[in-house]
Design a protein around this motif. Structure first.
Motif, PDB file in Angstrom:
ATOM      1  N   GLU A 184      51.727  38.674  37.979  1.00 36.92           N
ATOM      2  CA  GLU A 184      51.232  37.139  37.915  1.00 36.92           C
ATOM      3  C   GLU A 184      53.393  36.318  38.641  1.00 36.92           C
ATOM      4  OE1 GLU A 184      49.575  35.107  36.205  1.00 36.92           O
ATOM      5  OE2 GLU A 184      47.833  35.728  35.443  1.00 36.92           O
ATOM      6  N   GLN A 234      55.154  35.744  33.834  1.00 37.18           N
ATOM      7  CA  GLN A 234      54.039  35.699  32.960  1.00 37.18           C
ATOM      8  C   GLN A 234      54.186  34.545  33.088  1.00 37.18           C
ATOM      9  OE1 GLN A 234      52.151  37.780  31.844  1.00 37.18           O
ATOM     10  NE2 GLN A 234      50.823  36.402  32.006  1.00 37.18           N
ATOM     11  N   GLU A 294      52.421  30.618  32.150  1.00 39.12           N
ATOM     12  CA  GLU A 294      50.859  29.948  31.528  1.00 39.12           C
ATOM     13  C   GLU A 294      49.431  29.151  32.498  1.00 39.12           C
ATOM     14  OE1 GLU A 294      50.691  30.158  28.513  1.00 39.12           O
ATOM     15  OE2 GLU A 294      52.212  31.997  28.731  1.00 39.12           O
ATOM     16  N   SER A 339      40.072  38.638  35.405  1.00 41.48           N
ATOM     17  CA  SER A 339      41.117  37.866  35.489  1.00 41.48           C
ATOM     18  C   SER A 339      41.369  36.752  36.482  1.00 41.48           C
ATOM     19  CB  SER A 339      42.099  39.004  36.268  1.00 41.48           C
ATOM     20  OG  SER A 339      41.525  39.050  37.659  1.00 41.48           O
ATOM     21  N   GLU A 388      41.676  31.773  29.783  1.00 45.13           N
ATOM     22  CA  GLU A 388      43.213  31.949  28.194  1.00 45.13           C
ATOM     23  C   GLU A 388      44.472  31.934  28.939  1.00 45.13           C
ATOM     24  OE1 GLU A 388      39.853  34.673  27.396  1.00 45.13           O
ATOM     25  OE2 GLU A 388      38.819  32.806  27.575  1.00 45.13           O
ATOM     26  N   ALA A 389      45.411  32.319  28.962  1.00 43.00           N
ATOM     27  CA  ALA A 389      46.557  32.717  28.966  1.00 43.00           C
ATOM     28  C   ALA A 389      46.271  34.330  29.880  1.00 43.00           C
ATOM     29  CB  ALA A 389      47.552  33.533  28.173  1.00 43.00           C
ATOM     30  N   THR A 390      45.454  35.115  29.550  1.00 38.67           N
ATOM     31  CA  THR A 390      45.385  36.315  30.575  1.00 38.67           C
ATOM     32  C   THR A 390      43.764  36.852  30.777  1.00 38.67           C
ATOM     33  OG1 THR A 390      44.699  37.392  28.123  1.00 38.67           O
ATOM     34  CG2 THR A 390      47.358  37.192  27.941  1.00 38.67           C
ATOM     35  N   GLY A 391      43.561  35.332  31.118  1.00 35.98           N
ATOM     36  CA  GLY A 391      42.089  35.918  31.573  1.00 35.98           C
ATOM     37  C   GLY A 391      40.706  34.859  31.430  1.00 35.98           C
ATOM     38  N   MET A 430      43.291  45.293  34.023  1.00 36.14           N
ATOM     39  CA  MET A 430      43.179  44.230  34.341  1.00 36.14           C
ATOM     40  C   MET A 430      41.856  44.228  34.658  1.00 36.14           C
ATOM     41  SD  MET A 430      46.113  42.442  36.077  1.00 36.14           S
ATOM     42  CE  MET A 430      44.802  40.531  35.767  1.00 36.14           C
ATOM     43  N   ARG A 443      43.543  30.081  36.702  1.00 37.36           N
ATOM     44  CA  ARG A 443      42.751  31.012  37.448  1.00 37.36           C
ATOM     45  C   ARG A 443      42.616  31.115  37.925  1.00 37.36           C
ATOM     46  NH1 ARG A 443      45.391  35.726  34.803  1.00 37.36           N
ATOM     47  NH2 ARG A 443      46.853  36.055  33.229  1.00 37.36           N
TER      48      ARG A 443
END
Length: 528
Positions: free
Chosen positions: A316, A519, A521, A147, A128-131, A1, A275
């Motif tokens: 997460e 996960q 969102e 992250s 974004e969804a991943t970072g 990550m 995030r």
């Protein structure tokens, strides 16, 4: 990550980066300055027992501050309260803030998992969804991939503005003239608080606190709407106060630094957006009546670090990440409410209540508690109502520490057989399971590991849904033999169980991690 991006290289941001590194998480610290801190001896901080231990643990060196030997409060000429710290209570540490920041910077320089980027001013964040991606301006415009991102960038936080989070509150709650000086006073490490001092030009309140190397900080409370404090007027205050403290003439002194400190009370509406998180002065401002904003900022870092680290390593959890705001914002909000409710009474606006016999002494005690880290104005926070608190189990038992509050520091036997401090085992990203077993200290570890309840407890610990370390203590305040304590990575007690109860222990550990990782969102926001 990707690493965690920490915006701001003050004490809170550096503490967060070091706490993450101790738990195996890399970070990038964005410092919009040059990496050199302004030398201001009059800008100091008071750290309580828990935050002083946190910084000392991260820096691996004792704090270069002055531990108070006692506290005395006066109303006019009468002493109304005296506190002497005993061996069971570590007194607050008073230190210059740039010395604290310097020690943290030295520790960061030795930490391979922390990258410090100077002359890097944040100007946008895209999630974004991943970072997320952050952009900084400076000698070289740079895009940073992360992250998570934590804004530790002070009262004028760029992160908070980019996330469009409101920061309501009260402006100029208190004003203090401040001086740091070196002189000899007839005190032995004590701090003094004078309310309505009996000498001319003193003002309504004066606080005197020791610093290392024979230095002192003196604060004079100013009227809410006073004129500008001129250098001549401040020097006159210094001379009059020193003369009064020394019982006559003004002693020789070296004036190191002066200033006017204005206290604001503000609380960010949200401490998390997707995030991105807020911590320290970016999330809250407080400081009236002896409360300490830096103390709370360091607690923010300690609370958030292990939660980010767990999600970084194991996936997460909605409940775990959301618990940061639930725990820390509620705690600071309670502190702010207590200060705002006390201000009218302690500053002379209490109406008939201020004439009730004995009320003045109670008011002085409340104010002292704010300075000493006790009572509603200063006590260490409790997370008893946290969303991470487990349901009450039938096997739960009472000990000297209430669940949700910080553990007492006792000697424990570590897995390698060494005797260490319980508090020194904190901040490593795993739970602590402590068995209270009187008499084990006289046995070699290889014998008692296979005796009594230890094999069953060791098997239960290895099956927990979160990494955990098994420790043994000869005793713990208020705990019976074979009591099992479950402690969070930041040192708050989760539960105490009567004996080895694998199911209850597993359920409590599952509650602490926020349940099965899922996960999430996150709310996607872009700031420019």
């Amino acid at each position: 990550m990707d690493p965690v991006i920490v915006v701001g290289a003050g004490p809170v941001g550096l503490t967060l980066a070091l706490a993450l590194a101790r738990q195996g998480v890399p970070s990038v610290v964005l410092d919009e300055g040059s990496g050199k801190d302004e030398q201001r001896p009059a800008r100091t901080a008071v750290l309580r027992e828990d935050t002083a231990a946190l910084v000392a643990r991260l820096c691996d060196v004792p704090l270069a501050g002055s531990r108070l030997t006692g506290w005395r409060s006066y109303r006019r000429k009468q002493q109304v309260r005296a506190v002497a710290f005993d061996a069971d209570e570590l007194p607050p540490v008073h230190l210059v803030q740039h010395v604290l920041t310097g020690a943290l910077r030295e520790a960061v320089a030795e930490e391979r998992l922390v990258k410090l980027a100077v002359n890097s001013r944040l100007d946008s964040v895209e999630q974004e969804a991943t970072g997320l991606t952050a952009h900084t301006r400076g000698p070289n415009d740079t895009w940073w991939r992360g992250s998570y991102l934590v804004g530790c960038d002070g009262p004028r936080s760029t992160v908070r503005k980019l996330l469009e989070i409101r920061f309501p509150g009260r402006t100029a709650v208190e004003r203090h003239a401040v001086a740091a000086l070196r002189t000899e006073l007839p005190l032995t490490g004590e701090a003094l608080l004078y309310r309505m001092p009996p000498w001319r030009g003193a003002g309504p309140e004066i606080a005197v606190r020791p610093l290392p190397e024979g230095a002192w900080r003196i604060d004079w409370l100013l009227p809410s709407r006073s004129e500008l404090v001129t250098p001549d007027a401040l020097v006159a205050r210094v001379r009059d106060t020193l003369a009064a403290l020394c019982g006559g003439g003004t002693p020789p002194y070296e004036l190191l630094d002066t200033g006017v400190h204005t206290v604001h009370h503000r609380l960010a509406r949200r401490w998390r957006s997707g995030r991105c998180f807020l911590a320290g002065d970016a999330a809250h401002l407080l400081g009236a009546l002896g409360t300490q904003g830096l103390d709370e900022g360091l607690r923010d870092a300690d609370n958030l670090a292990w939660k980010l680290a767990h999600c970084w390593h194991h996936g997460e959890s909605r409940a775990l990440l959301s618990s940061y705001q639930a725990e820390r914002r509620n705690s600071v909000a309670a502190r702010l409410r207590a200060a705002d409710q006390s201000l009218p009474i302690l500053r002379g606006g209490g109406g008939l209540r201020s004439y009730v016999p004995g009320s003045a002494r109670g008011h002085d005690g409340l104010l002292a508690d704010g300075h000493l880290g006790r009572g509603p104005l200063g006590a260490v926070p409790s997370y008893a109502r946290s969303p991470l608190a487990p349901e009450t189990a039938e096997s739960e038992t009472a000990v000297g520490t209430v669940p949700g509050t910080p553990i007492a520091d006792v000697p424990v036997t570590a897995p390698d057989g060494a005797t260490v401090s319980l508090r020194d085992q904190l901040g490593r990203g795993h739970l602590l399971v402590v068995l209270v077993a009187p008499g084990t200290g006289v046995w070699d570890r290889r014998h008692w590991l296979k005796a009594g309840v230890m094999p069953r407890l060791a098997a239960a610990v290895s099956a927990l849904p979160m990494p955990a370390e098994l420790l043994v203590a000869e005793d713990y305040p208020g705990a019976a033999a074979h009591t099992v304590l479950l402690v969070r990575p930041d040192g708050h007690l989760v539960t105490a169980l009567a004996g080895v109860r694998p199911d209850a222990l597993h359920a409590a550990a599952d509650a602490v991690r926020g349940g099965e990782p899922a996960q999430e969102e996150p709310e996607v926001r872009a700031g420019r």
